[in-house]
Design a protein around this motif. Structure first.
Motif, PDB file in Angstrom:
ATOM      1  N   TYR A   1      -1.078  14.100   3.904  1.00 13.45           N
ATOM      2  CA  TYR A   1      -2.147  13.102   3.813  1.00 13.45           C
ATOM      3  C   TYR A   1      -2.516  12.605   5.216  1.00 13.45           C
ATOM      4  O   TYR A   1      -1.641  12.281   6.025  1.00 13.45           O
TER       5      TYR A   1
ATOM      6  N   ASP B   1       6.237  12.726  -1.372  1.00 14.68           N
ATOM      7  CA  ASP B   1       5.056  11.936  -1.716  1.00 14.68           C
ATOM      8  C   ASP B   1       4.525  12.518  -3.027  1.00 14.68           C
ATOM      9  O   ASP B   1       3.991  13.623  -3.060  1.00 14.68           O
TER      10      ASP B   1
ATOM     11  N   THR C   1       0.862  -1.185   0.000  1.00 10.84           N
ATOM     12  CA  THR C   1       0.000   0.000   0.000  1.00 10.84           C
ATOM     13  C   THR C   1       0.901   1.238   0.000  1.00 10.84           C
ATOM     14  O   THR C   1       2.123   1.119   0.236  1.00 10.84           O
ATOM     15  N   GLY C   2       0.297   2.392  -0.205  1.00  9.44           N
ATOM     16  CA  GLY C   2       1.066   3.632  -0.075  1.00  9.44           C
ATOM     17  C   GLY C   2       1.588   3.775   1.349  1.00  9.44           C
ATOM     18  O   GLY C   2       2.731   4.150   1.584  1.00  9.44           O
ATOM     19  N   LEU C   3       0.734   3.441   2.318  1.00 10.71           N
ATOM     20  CA  LEU C   3       1.157   3.566   3.713  1.00 10.71           C
ATOM     21  C   LEU C   3       2.270   2.585   4.070  1.00 10.71           C
ATOM     22  O   LEU C   3       3.120   2.890   4.908  1.00 10.71           O
TER      23      LEU C   3
ATOM     24  N   SER D   1       1.342   6.355  -3.630  1.00  9.13           N
ATOM     25  CA  SER D   1       0.238   5.444  -3.443  1.00  9.13           C
ATOM     26  C   SER D   1      -0.157   5.072  -4.877  1.00  9.13           C
ATOM     27  O   SER D   1      -0.769   5.875  -5.586  1.00  9.13           O
TER      28      SER D   1
ATOM     29  N   GLU E   1       4.979  16.980   0.546  1.00  4.29           N
ATOM     30  CA  GLU E   1       3.838  16.477  -0.234  1.00  4.29           C
ATOM     31  C   GLU E   1       3.311  17.666  -1.021  1.00  4.29           C
ATOM     32  O   GLU E   1       2.810  18.625  -0.435  1.00  4.29           O
TER      33      GLU E   1
ATOM     34  N   THR F   1      -2.290   3.162  -5.666  1.00  2.00           N
ATOM     35  CA  THR F   1      -3.750   3.038  -5.612  1.00  2.00           C
ATOM     36  C   THR F   1      -4.427   4.127  -6.448  1.00  2.00           C
ATOM     37  O   THR F   1      -5.541   3.929  -6.937  1.00  2.00           O
ATOM     38  N   LYS F   2      -3.753   5.263  -6.603  1.00  2.00           N
ATOM     39  CA  LYS F   2      -4.356   6.438  -7.231  1.00  2.00           C
ATOM     40  C   LYS F   2      -4.064   6.439  -8.744  1.00  2.00           C
ATOM     41  O   LYS F   2      -4.420   5.484  -9.409  1.00  2.00           O
TER      42      LYS F   2
HETATM   43  C1  LIG Z   1      -3.829   7.578  -0.691  1.00  8.01           C
HETATM   44  C2  LIG Z   1      -2.597   8.299  -0.320  1.00  8.01           C
HETATM   45  C3  LIG Z   1      -1.632   7.712   0.511  1.00  8.01           C
HETATM   46  C4  LIG Z   1      -1.814   6.336   1.134  1.00  8.01           C
HETATM   47  O1  LIG Z   1      -1.835   5.332   0.181  1.00  8.01           O
HETATM   48  P1  LIG Z   1      -2.648   3.933   0.360  1.00  8.01           P
HETATM   49  O2  LIG Z   1      -2.384   3.242  -0.929  1.00  8.01           O
HETATM   50  O3  LIG Z   1      -4.084   4.292   0.595  1.00  8.01           O
HETATM   51  O4  LIG Z   1      -2.054   3.253   1.547  1.00  8.01           O
HETATM   52  C5  LIG Z   1      -0.479   8.427   0.794  1.00  8.01           C
HETATM   53  N1  LIG Z   1      -0.297   9.676   0.295  1.00  8.01           N
HETATM   54  C6  LIG Z   1      -1.205  10.278  -0.498  1.00  8.01           C
HETATM   55  C7  LIG Z   1      -0.942  11.645  -1.016  1.00  8.01           C
HETATM   56  C8  LIG Z   1      -2.389   9.609  -0.826  1.00  8.01           C
HETATM   57  O5  LIG Z   1      -3.299  10.231  -1.604  1.00  8.01           O
END
Ligand SMILES: *Cc1c(COP(=O)(O)O)cnc(C)c1O
Length: 387
Positions: free
Chosen positions: A101, A173, A76-78, A195, A144, A197-198
């Motif tokens: 974040y 970030d 994950t990003g975290l 992340s 960030e 995920t985005k």
């Molecule tokens: C979503 C996000 C994270 C965390 O990432 P996950 O994949 O949800 O663990 C960290 N930094 C930013 C800027 C984000 O938008």
């Protein structure tokens, strides 16, 4: 061959590398373990927490896109952030922006309370506060930019130069912009994280993270830590995210084009008080956006006229923007920070920080922009009628 373009790197990651069958798209390796060739003869991969061919291909593509030396893919990003902060010891200070974040802030805050490192929180655009914080010589400076949800920027080159004068690690970030729109390692950062995920995966169906370092050895060290603490990403997620990555530059072009049109439209509507979008000449850091970014991104936020009731009406009326957290997918999203991402913050502190009750955040997706504008239009008209 001359240096490849980012679009080529994104599309070609792992393509045509299969020597067994000549598969054009690289196969996914799901096996958790790998045989030794023989007694005391390990192969490149032995166990999938430590290393996996699919994950390596994704890491390699991202490292090339960021123009870094080494990439580590995390679950994950975290977990990318968890891995990076293993570089800190109890006597070290981590300097973070006051508006980072929420999930990052929560982790830093809770781990610092347990004494894993010291934490300093500062508005990095407040020159006096920043100078005072830097006199403590933090071991790691966290950046960030642009920030969520107000789209404030931080000058990476300037802050990195200051932090490097006493040898701090500079971490950026880069989730909001991706290497296509901002390359922090070229601006002086040591470590970039995402992340995935985005935008990088971009289809809202994977949770994943990545770390890219400028220095090869630092990357090897973080890769060691990722295996040690078990934060490495799965093969399936890597495969999916690399599939998303192939279209990242093309997607971002459309995301940005639509976001610019939507920002203009919002600016012109009487139900909108203020639009936060770095692409406007009037954005206080427009010049910085032009110098450190190669695009303005597709995230924006705006204040509605009125108060919390108007936010509710806006959200009830909007059809094509899903009311959801996260960002960067093909589908458009709207978030109401006061009741969603920043609900945990005390109201007065939230409002002082600029996150009003009527602030809305958009992640502009890839639907026909005319449809998005007309949807926003009818929803904003309803807001206006309620006043
Ligand atoms: C979503 C996000 C994270 C965390 O990432 P996950 O994949 O949800 O663990 C960290 N930094 C930013 C800027 C984000 O938008």
């Amino acid at each position: 061959m001359s240096k490849l373009g980012q679009q080529t790197i994104a599309v070609r990651g792992g393509i045509d590398t299969d020597t067994q069958h000549g598969a054009v798209v690289p196969p996914i390796y799901l096996s958790s373990n790998y045989t030794f060739k023989g007694y005391d003869q390990p192969r490149e991969y032995d166990y999938a927490r430590r290393g996996n061919p699919t994950r390596s291909q994704f890491a390699q593509a991202l490292a090339e896109l960021e123009e870094g030396a080494f990439g580590v893919i995390t679950s994950t990003g975290l977990s990318a952030i968890t891995t990076i902060i293993q570089l800190l010891s109890p006597q070290d200070t981590l300097l973070i922006p006051h508006d980072c974040y929420g999930g990052s802030y929560r982790m830093f805050d809770h781990l610092a309370r347990r004494g894993l490192f010291k934490l300093q929180v500062v508005d990095q655009n407040d020159e006096d506060a920043l100078s005072a914080a830097l006199t403590h010589q933090p071991k790691m400076v966290w950046i960030e930019t642009p920030s969520n949800p107000l789209l404030r920027l931080v000058d990476i080159k300037s802050l990195a130069t200051k932090a490097k004068s006493f040898g701090a690690y500079v971490v950026v970030d880069n989730t909001f912009l991706t290497p296509i729109l901002q390359q922090p390692l070229k601006l002086g950062a040591d470590i970039v994280l995402h992340s995935c995920t985005k935008y990088i995966n971009g289809h809202s169906d994977v949770v994943a993270g990545a770390i890219i370092t400028k220095d090869h050895q630092l990357g090897v060290d973080l890769d060691w830590w990722a295996n040690c603490i078990g934060t490495t990403g799965s093969a399936f997620d890597s495969y999916m995210a690399m599939r998303g990555l192939r279209t990242l530059p093309v997607r971002l072009r459309q995301h940005q084009e639509s976001a610019a049109k939507i920002a203009e439209f919002l600016q012109s509507h009487p139900a909108v008080e203020k639009v936060n979008y770095p692409g406007f000449d009037s954005h206080p850091q427009h010049a910085l956006a032009l110098s450190q970014q190669t695009g303005f991104g597709a995230m924006l936020s705006f204040d509605l006229v009125g108060d919390i009731e108007q936010s509710q009406i806006f959200v009830q009326e909007i059809k094509l923007f899903c009311l959801a957290e996260s960002l960067g997918g093909v589908e458009s999203l709207v978030a109401h920070p006061a009741t969603m991402t920043h609900a945990g913050m005390e109201e007065s502190a939230r409002i002082t920080a600029g996150i009003s009750n009527s602030l809305m955040r958009l992640s502009v997706g890839l639907e026909s922009v005319e449809d998005l504008v007309s949807d926003l239009s009818q929803s904003l008209d309803a807001v206006l009628a309620s006043i």
